[in-house]
Enzyme design. Structure first.
Site, mmCIF file in Angstrom:
data_model
loop_
_atom_site.group_PDB
_atom_site.id
_atom_site.type_symbol
_atom_site.label_atom_id
_atom_site.label_comp_id
_atom_site.label_asym_id
_atom_site.label_seq_id
_atom_site.Cartn_x
_atom_site.Cartn_y
_atom_site.Cartn_z
ATOM 1 N N ASP A 109 0.490 7.530 93.482
ATOM 2 C CA ASP A 109 0.938 6.193 93.113
ATOM 3 C C ASP A 109 -0.059 5.165 93.652
ATOM 4 O O ASP A 109 -0.531 5.284 94.788
ATOM 5 C CB ASP A 109 2.325 5.924 93.697
ATOM 6 C CG ASP A 109 2.933 4.642 93.150
ATOM 7 O OD1 ASP A 109 3.577 4.715 92.094
ATOM 8 O OD2 ASP A 109 2.761 3.586 93.782
ATOM 9 N N GLU A 119 1.997 3.088 87.109
ATOM 10 C CA GLU A 119 0.847 3.297 87.990
ATOM 11 C C GLU A 119 0.942 4.629 88.709
ATOM 12 O O GLU A 119 0.358 4.829 89.768
ATOM 13 C CB GLU A 119 0.731 2.153 89.006
ATOM 14 C CG GLU A 119 1.846 2.068 90.027
ATOM 15 C CD GLU A 119 3.037 1.242 89.564
ATOM 16 O OE1 GLU A 119 3.817 0.854 90.441
ATOM 17 O OE2 GLU A 119 3.188 0.981 88.355
#
Length: 427
Positions: A291, A334
């Protein structure tokens, strides 16, 4: 020496001009390239029938060694970067166009010719010099063009990663076949010496090497990759077209539109297959959930366009770091995932190397970009991808909640079976 240099110069000039016409096909039209290809056919056949130069290894015709060899390579280029349905057009066009020319010449010769004012009469004796060589040469070209495409396709099964070798073998084999066929006609019609055969063959092998090298350089530096849509099936070329486009589409189905990585759908399907294979074969399989830290702040501060660039840069770094057996996915905004065949300790080190690469990359450094990741590995308690994902996701949460910019993959007390599984696989 001069003849050799001139033949090389002719090959370079021919390839440079034809490649330039092909490169700008979107701007000036593909027809310009195809017409130029067709115009040269008459000259190459005429030179192959009457124009020869002496080289140390035999007699060589520029029409055969340079122009004809170059034409086959151009047809192969047309197939590689367009499709079989497109390359069919000049191949059929050359065959039918030359048949029409021969038919018209037979009719033209029946005319009662009127002399010009200065008394000159047309001399079409060069047609006699070419004669049946034009017919035979055109038929050979038709066969050669199909053979080079089929051979290139066949070699793709074993040489897909060796493009230069694949092209060179295809061109060299077909030119060898062509030289044997064309020399047979020359021998029967004009009693050509064997020096013509061997000289022509050596020259064509040199041409195969030269044009293959130039073609690889052109593909590497000037061409882009495009994926056309499939059409119907009518003949061998349409069959090739359908097969080639189908494989290209399959390769790109399930790709993330922004980053080009595999998407969440592919992660769910490919990941489940990988986990089941790991359990069945007792082979290591690790999952990294990655992430981008504080990504929302990047969007808020720099805008979504810059945010997209960051995601592309991270995706590129992940793809570059991944090994040949790894799969890289974008599974959320993301959030990325990597399925790796590395054992658990090695997978964690792999995650650390990615973390460092992201922090030090020139493309991400100005954002002070960092990543967090959770790492899990298949163990005896793993039943499917959901178990593997849940554990990696839990560790990712732990990485983010304890300060970010870190990789968490240490087994907890209740995960001792995972460590034991990894140890048994490594041993």
């Amino acid at each position: 020496m001069l003849n050799s240099f001139l033949l090389l110069a002719e090959a370079v000039v021919y390839f440079a001009v034809m490649a330039a016409l092909f490169r700008f096909r979107k701007r000036i039209g593909l027809g310009v390239f195809i017409c130029a290809l067709g115009v040269m056919h008459f000259l190459e056949t005429y030179l192959a029938s009457v124009f020869y130069v002496a080289l140390p290894f035999g007699m060589v015709s520029p029409g055969s060694a340079v122009l004809f060899s170059g034409k086959l390579v151009m047809l192969l280029l047309l197939y590689m970067k367009e499709d079989a349905a497109t390359v069919r057009q000049p191949i059929y066009g050359l065959l039918l166009g030359n048949a029409l020319m021969i038919a018209l010449v037979l009719l033209v010769r029946m005319h009662a010719i009127a002399p010009l004012a200065n008394g000159r009469l047309p001399d079409i004796g060069f047609i006699d010099e070419m004669g049946w060589l034009m017919v035979w040469g055109t038929a050979l070209l038709f066969i050669d063009a199909i053979l080079i495409i089929l051979l290139y396709e066949r070699l793709g099964r074993s040489l897909r990663g060796a493009q230069f070798t694949r092209i060179l073998i295809s061109v060299a084999c077909v030119l060898t076949f062509d030289q044997a066929g064309f020399y047979t006609a020359l021998r029967l019609l004009s009693d050509a010496p064997t020096a013509v055969f061997f000289g022509g063959w050596f020259a064509k092998m040199a041409a195969a090497l030269t044009f293959s090298t130039l073609l690889i350089a052109y593909l590497k530096w000037f061409e882009d990759r495009r994926i056309p849509m499939p059409r119907g099936l009518t003949d061998i070329f349409d069959t090739l077209t359908y097969r080639e486009r189908y494989e290209a589409l399959v390769e790109h189905v399930g790709r993330d539109g922004l980053t080009g990585l595999l998407n969440r759908g592919r992660f769910d399907s490919d990941g489940e297959l990988a986990v089941q294979s790991s359990l069945r074969m007792a082979r290591p399989l690790s999952l990294l959930i990655i992430d981008v830290d504080h990504f929302k702040l990047i969007n808020d501060r720099f805008g979504h366009a810059e945010g997209d660039k960051v995601l592309k840069a991270v995706a590129a770094l992940l793809a570059e770091a991944a090994g040949s057996e790894d799969q890289v996915f974008r599974i959320g905004g993301e959030e990325f995932a990597i399925l790796s065949s590395r054992p658990h300790p090695v997978a964690k080190l792999f995650g650390e190397s990615i973390r460092y690469a992201v922090k030090s990359s020139p493309n991400t450094r100005r954002f002070d970009l960092t990543i967090s990741a959770g790492v899990s590995s298949v163990s005896e308690s793993t039943r499917g991808l959901a178990d593997l994902f849940a554990l990696a996701d839990h560790r990712l949460y732990k990485a983010k909640s304890t300060g970010r910019d870190r990789i968490v993959g240490e087994p907890a007390i209740n995960e001792s079976s995972a460590a034991a599984w990894t140890k048994s696989v490594q041993s």
